[in-house]
Write an enzyme that holds these catalytic residues in place. Sequence first.
Site, short mmCIF file in Angstrom:
data_model
loop_
_atom_site.label_atom_id
_atom_site.label_comp_id
_atom_site.label_asym_id
_atom_site.label_seq_id
_atom_site.Cartn_x
_atom_site.Cartn_y
_atom_site.Cartn_z
N GLN A 98 10.40 13.49 4.68
CA GLN A 98 9.87 12.58 5.41
C GLN A 98 10.72 11.58 6.08
O GLN A 98 11.60 10.91 5.36
CB GLN A 98 8.76 11.43 4.58
CG GLN A 98 7.98 10.59 5.39
CD GLN A 98 7.41 9.51 4.73
OE1 GLN A 98 7.62 8.94 3.98
NE2 GLN A 98 5.78 9.49 5.08
N TYR A 179 5.78 0.90 9.01
CA TYR A 179 7.09 1.16 9.30
C TYR A 179 7.19 1.29 10.87
O TYR A 179 6.20 1.06 11.54
CB TYR A 179 7.74 2.33 8.56
CG TYR A 179 7.63 1.71 7.14
CD1 TYR A 179 8.30 0.85 6.62
CD2 TYR A 179 6.74 2.62 6.12
CE1 TYR A 179 8.35 0.39 5.52
CE2 TYR A 179 6.43 1.95 5.04
CZ TYR A 179 7.30 0.89 4.48
OH TYR A 179 7.19 0.49 3.25
N ARG A 226 2.62 11.82 9.78
CA ARG A 226 1.85 10.89 9.02
C ARG A 226 1.34 9.58 9.75
O ARG A 226 2.06 9.02 10.19
CB ARG A 226 2.44 10.58 7.59
CG ARG A 226 1.29 9.87 6.72
CD ARG A 226 1.96 9.65 5.11
NE ARG A 226 0.93 9.87 4.34
CZ ARG A 226 0.92 9.23 3.12
NH1 ARG A 226 1.99 8.46 2.62
NH2 ARG A 226 -0.01 9.23 2.26
N GLY A 314 -0.36 11.12 -4.44
CA GLY A 314 0.60 10.31 -4.91
C GLY A 314 1.06 10.08 -6.33
O GLY A 314 1.73 10.86 -7.06
C1 LIG Z 1 5.96 4.80 -5.73
C2 LIG Z 1 5.29 5.07 -4.65
C3 LIG Z 1 6.21 5.04 -3.46
C4 LIG Z 1 5.62 5.61 -2.12
N1 LIG Z 1 6.64 5.72 -1.16
C5 LIG Z 1 5.88 6.18 0.06
C6 LIG Z 1 6.62 6.62 1.11
O1 LIG Z 1 7.98 6.84 0.98
N2 LIG Z 1 6.42 7.08 2.10
C7 LIG Z 1 4.73 7.22 2.52
O2 LIG Z 1 4.29 7.45 3.58
N3 LIG Z 1 4.06 6.67 1.51
C8 LIG Z 1 4.50 6.31 0.36
N4 LIG Z 1 3.49 6.03 -0.75
C9 LIG Z 1 2.37 5.98 -0.56
C10 LIG Z 1 1.78 7.45 -1.04
O3 LIG Z 1 2.16 8.57 -0.50
C11 LIG Z 1 0.18 7.48 -1.23
O4 LIG Z 1 -0.32 7.41 0.15
C12 LIG Z 1 -0.42 6.48 -2.00
O5 LIG Z 1 0.47 6.44 -3.17
C13 LIG Z 1 -1.80 6.69 -2.39
O6 LIG Z 1 -2.03 7.77 -2.78
P1 LIG Z 1 -2.47 8.14 -4.38
O7 LIG Z 1 -3.71 7.49 -4.68
O8 LIG Z 1 -2.51 9.72 -4.44
O9 LIG Z 1 -1.32 7.72 -5.16
C14 LIG Z 1 4.16 5.65 -1.96
C15 LIG Z 1 3.58 5.35 -3.10
C16 LIG Z 1 3.98 5.22 -4.17
C17 LIG Z 1 3.15 5.07 -5.59
#
Ligand SMILES: Cc1cc2nc3c(=O)[nH]c(=O)nc-3n(C[C@H](O)[C@H](O)[C@H](O)COP(=O)(O)O)c2cc1C
Length: 355
Positions: A98, A179, A226, A314
Amino acid sequence: MTTAFDPIDLGGVPLANRIAMAPMTRSRVGHDGVPDELTVEYYAQRATAGLIISEGVQPSAVGQGYPGTPGLHTAAQVAGWRRVTDAVHRRGGRIFAQIMHAGRIGHPDVLPEGLVNVGASPVAARGQVFTGRALQDFVVPRELTGAEVRTTIADFAAAARRAVDAGFDGVELHGANGYLIHQFLAPGSNRRTDEWGGSVEGRIRFAVETARAVAAEIGGDRTGIRISPGNPFNDIDEPEPEPAYTALVKELDQFGLAYLHVGEVSSQLRDLTHTLRGLFSGAFLLNPATAPRHTGPQELALIEDGTADVITFGALFLANPDLPARLRQGGPYNVPDAATFYGGGAQGYTDYPTL
Ligand SMILES: Cc1cc2nc3c(=O)[nH]c(=O)nc-3n(C[C@H](O)[C@H](O)[C@H](O)COP(=O)(O)O)c2cc1C
Protein backbone atom coordinates in the site's frame (compact mmCIF):
# COMPACT_ATOMS: atom_id res chain seq x y z
CA MET A 1 -22.78 -19.80 -5.43
CA THR A 2 -19.41 -18.12 -5.05
CA THR A 3 -17.97 -18.33 -1.55
CA ALA A 4 -15.05 -16.73 0.26
CA PHE A 5 -13.08 -19.93 -0.21
CA ASP A 6 -13.21 -19.86 -4.01
CA PRO A 7 -10.17 -18.58 -5.91
CA ILE A 8 -10.17 -15.38 -7.95
CA ASP A 9 -7.82 -13.65 -10.36
CA LEU A 10 -6.73 -10.11 -9.50
CA GLY A 11 -5.36 -8.67 -12.71
CA GLY A 12 -3.18 -11.64 -13.59
CA VAL A 13 -2.54 -12.63 -9.99
CA PRO A 14 -4.32 -15.80 -8.87
CA LEU A 15 -5.61 -15.63 -5.28
CA ALA A 16 -6.35 -18.87 -3.41
CA ASN A 17 -9.35 -17.36 -1.62
CA ARG A 18 -11.30 -14.12 -1.28
CA ILE A 19 -10.25 -13.33 2.27
CA ALA A 20 -7.75 -10.47 2.22
CA MET A 21 -5.76 -8.78 4.95
CA ALA A 22 -6.57 -5.06 5.01
CA PRO A 23 -3.66 -2.61 5.12
CA MET A 24 -2.58 -1.91 8.70
CA THR A 25 0.12 0.44 9.92
CA ARG A 26 2.03 -1.20 12.78
CA SER A 27 4.79 1.39 13.38
CA ARG A 28 7.45 -1.14 14.24
CA VAL A 29 10.40 -0.44 11.93
CA GLY A 30 13.46 1.72 12.66
CA HIS A 31 14.16 5.30 11.55
CA ASP A 32 15.54 4.05 8.23
CA GLY A 33 12.09 2.69 7.28
CA VAL A 34 13.55 -0.74 6.54
CA PRO A 35 11.40 -3.82 7.28
CA ASP A 36 13.29 -6.23 9.54
CA GLU A 37 13.17 -9.86 10.66
CA LEU A 38 10.05 -9.27 12.75
CA THR A 39 8.25 -7.72 9.76
CA VAL A 40 9.15 -10.80 7.71
CA GLU A 41 7.74 -13.10 10.37
CA TYR A 42 4.52 -11.06 10.78
CA TYR A 43 3.62 -11.11 7.10
CA ALA A 44 4.78 -14.71 6.54
CA GLN A 45 2.48 -15.84 9.37
CA ARG A 46 -0.48 -14.36 7.44
CA ALA A 47 0.37 -15.85 4.02
CA THR A 48 -2.80 -17.97 3.87
CA ALA A 49 -4.72 -14.78 3.10
CA GLY A 50 -5.87 -14.75 -0.51
CA LEU A 51 -4.11 -11.39 -0.59
CA ILE A 52 -2.11 -9.43 1.95
CA ILE A 53 -2.20 -5.66 1.52
CA SER A 54 0.79 -4.24 3.36
CA GLU A 55 0.74 -1.47 5.90
CA GLY A 56 0.96 2.02 4.42
CA VAL A 57 4.43 2.56 2.91
CA GLN A 58 5.74 6.06 2.20
CA PRO A 59 6.81 6.71 -1.42
CA SER A 60 9.17 9.50 -0.33
CA ALA A 61 10.69 10.77 2.90
CA VAL A 62 8.22 13.67 3.08
CA GLY A 63 5.29 11.27 2.69
CA GLN A 64 5.84 9.72 6.12
CA GLY A 65 3.01 10.35 8.58
CA TYR A 66 3.90 8.38 11.68
CA PRO A 67 7.01 7.13 13.50
CA GLY A 68 8.18 3.63 12.63
CA THR A 69 6.51 3.28 9.24
CA PRO A 70 8.40 1.67 6.36
CA GLY A 71 9.30 3.26 3.02
CA LEU A 72 9.90 2.38 -0.60
CA HIS A 73 12.32 5.14 -1.50
CA THR A 74 15.75 3.69 -0.64
CA ALA A 75 17.68 0.62 -1.80
CA ALA A 76 17.83 -0.70 1.77
CA GLN A 77 14.02 -0.54 2.03
CA VAL A 78 13.67 -2.46 -1.25
CA ALA A 79 16.06 -5.12 0.07
CA GLY A 80 14.11 -5.34 3.35
CA TRP A 81 10.79 -5.74 1.54
CA ARG A 82 12.33 -8.38 -0.75
CA ARG A 83 12.78 -10.61 2.29
CA VAL A 84 9.14 -10.07 3.24
CA THR A 85 7.74 -10.83 -0.23
CA ASP A 86 10.01 -13.88 -0.63
CA ALA A 87 8.78 -15.29 2.68
CA VAL A 88 5.12 -14.71 1.76
CA HIS A 89 5.58 -16.25 -1.69
CA ARG A 90 7.42 -19.29 -0.27
CA ARG A 91 4.28 -19.96 1.77
CA GLY A 92 2.06 -19.60 -1.30
CA GLY A 93 0.75 -16.12 -0.46
CA ARG A 94 0.32 -12.93 -2.48
CA ILE A 95 1.15 -9.44 -1.33
CA PHE A 96 0.52 -5.90 -2.61
CA ALA A 97 2.24 -2.82 -1.14
CA GLN A 98 0.00 0.00 0.00
CA ILE A 99 1.61 3.25 -1.14
CA MET A 100 0.62 5.91 1.36
CA HIS A 101 1.65 9.56 1.22
CA ALA A 102 0.37 11.10 4.44
CA GLY A 103 0.41 14.71 3.19
CA ARG A 104 -0.74 17.06 5.97
CA ILE A 105 -1.18 14.19 8.45
CA GLY A 106 2.01 13.92 10.44
CA HIS A 107 4.46 16.40 11.90
CA PRO A 108 7.87 17.84 10.98
CA ASP A 109 9.29 16.06 14.06
CA VAL A 110 8.55 12.72 12.35
CA LEU A 111 10.30 13.81 9.14
CA PRO A 112 14.04 14.00 8.42
CA GLU A 113 15.66 17.32 9.37
CA GLY A 114 14.56 20.21 7.16
CA LEU A 115 11.41 18.66 5.70
CA VAL A 116 7.91 19.97 6.38
CA ASN A 117 4.56 18.32 5.67
CA VAL A 118 2.96 19.16 2.35
CA GLY A 119 -0.66 19.22 1.24
CA ALA A 120 -3.13 20.25 -1.42
CA SER A 121 -3.76 23.54 0.42
CA PRO A 122 -2.40 25.24 3.53
CA VAL A 123 -5.20 23.93 5.74
CA ALA A 124 -4.24 22.12 8.94
CA ALA A 125 -6.20 19.08 10.05
CA ARG A 126 -7.74 19.50 13.48
CA GLY A 127 -6.25 16.92 15.77
CA GLN A 128 -2.98 15.59 17.05
CA VAL A 129 -0.39 13.02 16.13
CA PHE A 130 2.03 11.02 18.25
CA THR A 131 5.48 12.09 17.09
CA GLY A 132 7.50 9.59 19.07
CA ARG A 133 7.85 11.64 22.27
CA ALA A 134 4.55 13.50 22.57
CA LEU A 135 1.16 14.18 21.06
CA GLN A 136 1.43 17.33 18.94
CA ASP A 137 -1.04 19.36 16.90
CA PHE A 138 -1.08 18.81 13.16
CA VAL A 139 0.69 21.66 11.36
CA VAL A 140 -0.40 23.83 8.46
CA PRO A 141 1.05 21.97 5.47
CA ARG A 142 3.04 23.72 2.78
CA GLU A 143 0.91 23.87 -0.37
CA LEU A 144 2.41 21.86 -3.21
CA THR A 145 3.13 23.97 -6.30
CA GLY A 146 1.80 22.71 -9.63
CA ALA A 147 5.29 21.45 -10.51
CA GLU A 148 5.57 19.70 -7.13
CA VAL A 149 2.24 17.97 -7.67
CA ARG A 150 3.78 16.43 -10.78
CA THR A 151 6.92 15.43 -8.86
CA THR A 152 4.78 13.84 -6.15
CA ILE A 153 2.93 11.78 -8.76
CA ALA A 154 6.30 10.71 -10.15
CA ASP A 155 7.31 9.67 -6.61
CA PHE A 156 4.28 7.33 -6.47
CA ALA A 157 5.27 5.80 -9.81
CA ALA A 158 8.89 5.37 -8.74
CA ALA A 159 7.79 3.73 -5.48
CA ALA A 160 5.51 1.39 -7.45
CA ARG A 161 8.49 0.39 -9.58
CA ARG A 162 10.54 -0.26 -6.45
CA ALA A 163 7.65 -2.30 -5.03
CA VAL A 164 7.77 -4.57 -8.07
CA ASP A 165 11.59 -4.71 -7.78
CA ALA A 166 11.08 -5.77 -4.16
CA GLY A 167 8.89 -8.67 -5.27
CA PHE A 168 5.42 -7.31 -4.51
CA ASP A 169 2.66 -8.70 -6.75
CA GLY A 170 1.33 -5.17 -7.16
CA VAL A 171 0.54 -1.94 -5.34
CA GLU A 172 -2.51 -0.34 -3.77
CA LEU A 173 -2.69 3.46 -3.92
CA HIS A 174 -3.92 4.79 -0.60
CA GLY A 175 -6.70 7.15 -1.60
CA ALA A 176 -8.60 6.71 1.68
CA ASN A 177 -8.70 7.82 5.33
CA GLY A 178 -7.63 11.43 4.93
CA TYR A 179 -4.12 11.04 3.54
CA LEU A 180 -2.71 13.00 0.58
CA ILE A 181 -4.85 11.57 -2.24
CA HIS A 182 -7.97 11.96 -0.09
CA GLN A 183 -6.86 15.50 0.86
CA PHE A 184 -7.00 16.39 -2.84
CA LEU A 185 -10.41 14.72 -3.25
CA ALA A 186 -12.14 16.49 -0.36
CA PRO A 187 -13.27 20.11 -0.64
CA GLY A 188 -12.40 20.85 3.02
CA SER A 189 -8.68 20.19 2.51
CA ASN A 190 -8.42 21.15 -1.18
CA ARG A 191 -9.03 24.88 -1.65
CA ARG A 192 -6.97 25.11 -4.83
CA THR A 193 -8.12 27.20 -7.75
CA ASP A 194 -5.71 25.68 -10.30
CA GLU A 195 -6.28 22.50 -12.36
CA TRP A 196 -5.83 20.35 -9.19
CA GLY A 197 -8.82 21.75 -7.33
CA GLY A 198 -12.06 23.68 -7.56
CA SER A 199 -14.53 21.50 -9.47
CA VAL A 200 -15.08 17.76 -9.01
CA GLU A 201 -12.94 17.30 -12.11
CA GLY A 202 -10.14 19.29 -10.49
CA ARG A 203 -10.31 17.53 -7.12
CA ILE A 204 -10.21 14.02 -8.61
CA ARG A 205 -7.31 14.90 -10.94
CA PHE A 206 -4.52 14.03 -8.49
CA ALA A 207 -5.98 10.55 -7.87
CA VAL A 208 -6.58 9.98 -11.57
CA GLU A 209 -3.13 11.17 -12.66
CA THR A 210 -1.43 9.16 -9.92
CA ALA A 211 -3.27 6.02 -11.04
CA ARG A 212 -2.41 6.79 -14.65
CA ALA A 213 1.29 7.22 -13.85
CA VAL A 214 1.50 4.10 -11.70
CA ALA A 215 -0.40 1.99 -14.25
CA ALA A 216 1.95 3.26 -16.98
CA GLU A 217 4.95 2.33 -14.82
CA ILE A 218 4.03 -1.18 -13.64
CA GLY A 219 0.81 -2.05 -15.53
CA GLY A 220 -2.82 -1.41 -14.64
CA ASP A 221 -3.19 -5.11 -13.86
CA ARG A 222 -0.73 -4.70 -10.97
CA THR A 223 -2.35 -1.53 -9.65
CA GLY A 224 -5.21 -1.26 -7.16
CA ILE A 225 -6.61 1.74 -5.33
CA ARG A 226 -8.33 2.21 -1.99
CA ILE A 227 -10.96 4.90 -1.39
CA SER A 228 -13.23 5.68 1.57
CA PRO A 229 -16.02 7.97 0.39
CA GLY A 230 -17.30 10.30 3.10
CA ASN A 231 -14.82 9.15 5.73
CA PRO A 232 -14.37 12.03 8.22
CA PHE A 233 -11.19 10.48 9.67
CA ASN A 234 -8.22 12.89 9.82
CA ASP A 235 -10.59 15.87 9.68
CA ILE A 236 -11.83 15.22 6.17
CA ASP A 237 -14.83 17.32 5.23
CA GLU A 238 -16.63 15.69 2.33
CA PRO A 239 -20.35 16.35 2.74
CA GLU A 240 -21.47 14.99 -0.64
CA PRO A 241 -19.17 12.15 -1.66
CA GLU A 242 -21.28 10.71 -4.47
CA PRO A 243 -20.50 13.11 -7.38
CA ALA A 244 -16.74 13.07 -6.83
CA TYR A 245 -16.43 9.32 -6.27
CA THR A 246 -18.63 8.29 -9.18
CA ALA A 247 -16.63 10.64 -11.44
CA LEU A 248 -13.38 9.28 -10.01
CA VAL A 249 -14.24 5.62 -10.49
CA LYS A 250 -15.43 6.25 -14.07
CA GLU A 251 -12.06 7.84 -14.84
CA LEU A 252 -10.09 5.11 -13.06
CA ASP A 253 -11.86 2.42 -15.02
CA GLN A 254 -9.98 3.39 -18.20
CA PHE A 255 -6.68 2.12 -16.75
CA GLY A 256 -7.63 -1.57 -16.47
CA LEU A 257 -6.79 -1.61 -12.77
CA ALA A 258 -6.55 -4.90 -10.87
CA TYR A 259 -8.96 -3.77 -8.21
CA LEU A 260 -10.96 -1.09 -6.46
CA HIS A 261 -10.91 -1.35 -2.65
CA VAL A 262 -13.68 0.51 -0.88
CA GLY A 263 -13.40 1.25 2.82
CA GLU A 264 -17.06 1.74 3.63
CA VAL A 265 -17.57 4.10 6.56
CA SER A 266 -21.31 3.86 7.10
CA SER A 267 -23.98 1.34 6.19
CA GLN A 268 -25.95 4.34 4.90
CA LEU A 269 -23.43 4.50 2.06
CA ARG A 270 -24.14 0.92 0.90
CA ASP A 271 -26.01 2.25 -2.15
CA LEU A 272 -22.91 4.21 -3.15
CA THR A 273 -20.84 1.05 -2.66
CA HIS A 274 -23.10 -0.77 -5.12
CA THR A 275 -22.95 2.15 -7.56
CA LEU A 276 -19.14 2.27 -7.48
CA ARG A 277 -18.91 -1.45 -8.00
CA GLY A 278 -21.18 -1.14 -11.03
CA LEU A 279 -18.91 1.52 -12.55
CA PHE A 280 -15.75 -0.55 -12.20
CA SER A 281 -14.63 -3.45 -14.43
CA GLY A 282 -11.89 -4.96 -12.23
CA ALA A 283 -12.20 -6.90 -8.98
CA PHE A 284 -14.10 -5.22 -6.14
CA LEU A 285 -12.61 -5.43 -2.65
CA LEU A 286 -14.73 -4.28 0.26
CA ASN A 287 -13.93 -3.45 3.85
CA PRO A 288 -17.56 -3.15 4.92
CA ALA A 289 -19.01 -0.75 7.47
CA THR A 290 -19.43 -2.75 10.68
CA ALA A 291 -18.57 -0.29 13.47
CA PRO A 292 -18.55 -0.46 16.41
CA ARG A 293 -17.42 -4.06 15.86
CA HIS A 294 -14.66 -5.26 13.52
CA THR A 295 -15.26 -6.96 10.19
CA GLY A 296 -16.09 -10.55 11.10
CA PRO A 297 -17.41 -13.89 9.85
CA GLN A 298 -20.86 -12.40 9.17
CA GLU A 299 -19.40 -10.33 6.34
CA LEU A 300 -18.50 -13.38 4.26
CA ALA A 301 -22.14 -13.30 3.14
CA LEU A 302 -21.27 -10.18 1.12
CA ILE A 303 -19.33 -12.40 -1.25
CA GLU A 304 -22.16 -14.90 -1.50
CA ASP A 305 -24.73 -12.20 -2.30
CA GLY A 306 -22.44 -10.58 -4.87
CA THR A 307 -21.84 -7.27 -3.04
CA ALA A 308 -18.05 -7.79 -3.27
CA ASP A 309 -15.51 -10.12 -4.86
CA VAL A 310 -13.14 -10.03 -1.89
CA ILE A 311 -13.64 -8.97 1.75
CA THR A 312 -10.73 -7.33 3.55
CA PHE A 313 -10.31 -7.96 7.28
CA GLY A 314 -8.33 -5.57 9.45
CA ALA A 315 -8.25 -6.12 13.20
CA LEU A 316 -9.40 -9.75 12.99
CA PHE A 317 -6.49 -10.60 10.66
CA LEU A 318 -4.06 -8.72 12.87
CA ALA A 319 -5.07 -11.00 15.76
CA ASN A 320 -5.58 -14.23 13.80
CA PRO A 321 -2.64 -15.09 11.54
CA ASP A 322 -4.52 -18.16 10.23
CA LEU A 323 -7.80 -16.30 9.71
CA PRO A 324 -8.97 -18.18 6.56
CA ALA A 325 -8.71 -21.54 8.38
CA ARG A 326 -10.61 -20.14 11.36
CA LEU A 327 -13.33 -18.66 9.13
CA ARG A 328 -13.69 -21.99 7.36
CA GLN A 329 -14.28 -23.90 10.59
CA GLY A 330 -16.30 -21.13 12.27
CA GLY A 331 -13.73 -19.91 14.83
CA PRO A 332 -12.62 -19.56 17.54
CA TYR A 333 -10.96 -16.16 17.18
CA ASN A 334 -8.21 -14.42 19.14
CA VAL A 335 -9.32 -10.97 20.28
CA PRO A 336 -7.33 -7.99 18.90
CA ASP A 337 -5.43 -6.04 21.56
CA ALA A 338 -5.69 -2.35 20.66
CA ALA A 339 -2.92 -1.43 23.13
CA THR A 340 -0.34 -3.13 20.88
CA PHE A 341 -1.66 -1.99 17.48
CA TYR A 342 1.05 0.66 17.00
CA GLY A 343 4.69 0.43 17.97
CA GLY A 344 6.52 -1.98 20.26
CA GLY A 345 7.98 -5.37 19.40
CA ALA A 346 6.80 -8.95 19.03
CA GLN A 347 4.05 -8.64 21.64
CA GLY A 348 0.72 -8.13 19.89
CA TYR A 349 2.53 -8.48 16.55
CA THR A 350 3.92 -11.96 15.96
CA ASP A 351 2.74 -13.72 19.12
CA TYR A 352 -0.95 -14.28 18.33
CA PRO A 353 -1.37 -18.07 18.28
CA THR A 354 -2.60 -20.14 15.35
CA LEU A 355 -5.23 -22.86 15.87
C1 LIG B 1 -3.81 -0.98 13.59
C2 LIG B 1 -4.49 -0.48 12.35
C3 LIG B 1 -3.74 0.17 11.39
C4 LIG B 1 -4.33 0.60 10.19
N1 LIG B 1 -3.56 1.16 9.21
C5 LIG B 1 -4.08 1.38 7.98
C6 LIG B 1 -3.24 1.73 6.88
O1 LIG B 1 -2.01 1.81 6.97
N2 LIG B 1 -3.85 1.94 5.68
C7 LIG B 1 -5.21 1.84 5.51
O2 LIG B 1 -5.70 2.05 4.40
N3 LIG B 1 -6.01 1.50 6.54
C8 LIG B 1 -5.49 1.24 7.75
N4 LIG B 1 -6.30 0.80 8.78
C9 LIG B 1 -7.74 0.58 8.53
C10 LIG B 1 -8.01 -0.89 8.18
O3 LIG B 1 -7.46 -1.20 6.91
C11 LIG B 1 -9.52 -1.17 8.17
O4 LIG B 1 -10.15 -0.38 7.20
C12 LIG B 1 -10.16 -0.89 9.52
O5 LIG B 1 -9.43 -1.53 10.55
C13 LIG B 1 -11.63 -1.39 9.58
O6 LIG B 1 -11.69 -2.74 9.23
P1 LIG B 1 -11.84 -3.93 10.33
O7 LIG B 1 -13.15 -3.72 11.00
O8 LIG B 1 -11.79 -5.16 9.50
O9 LIG B 1 -10.68 -3.82 11.26
C14 LIG B 1 -5.73 0.40 9.99
C15 LIG B 1 -6.48 -0.24 10.98
C16 LIG B 1 -5.88 -0.70 12.14
C17 LIG B 1 -6.71 -1.44 13.15
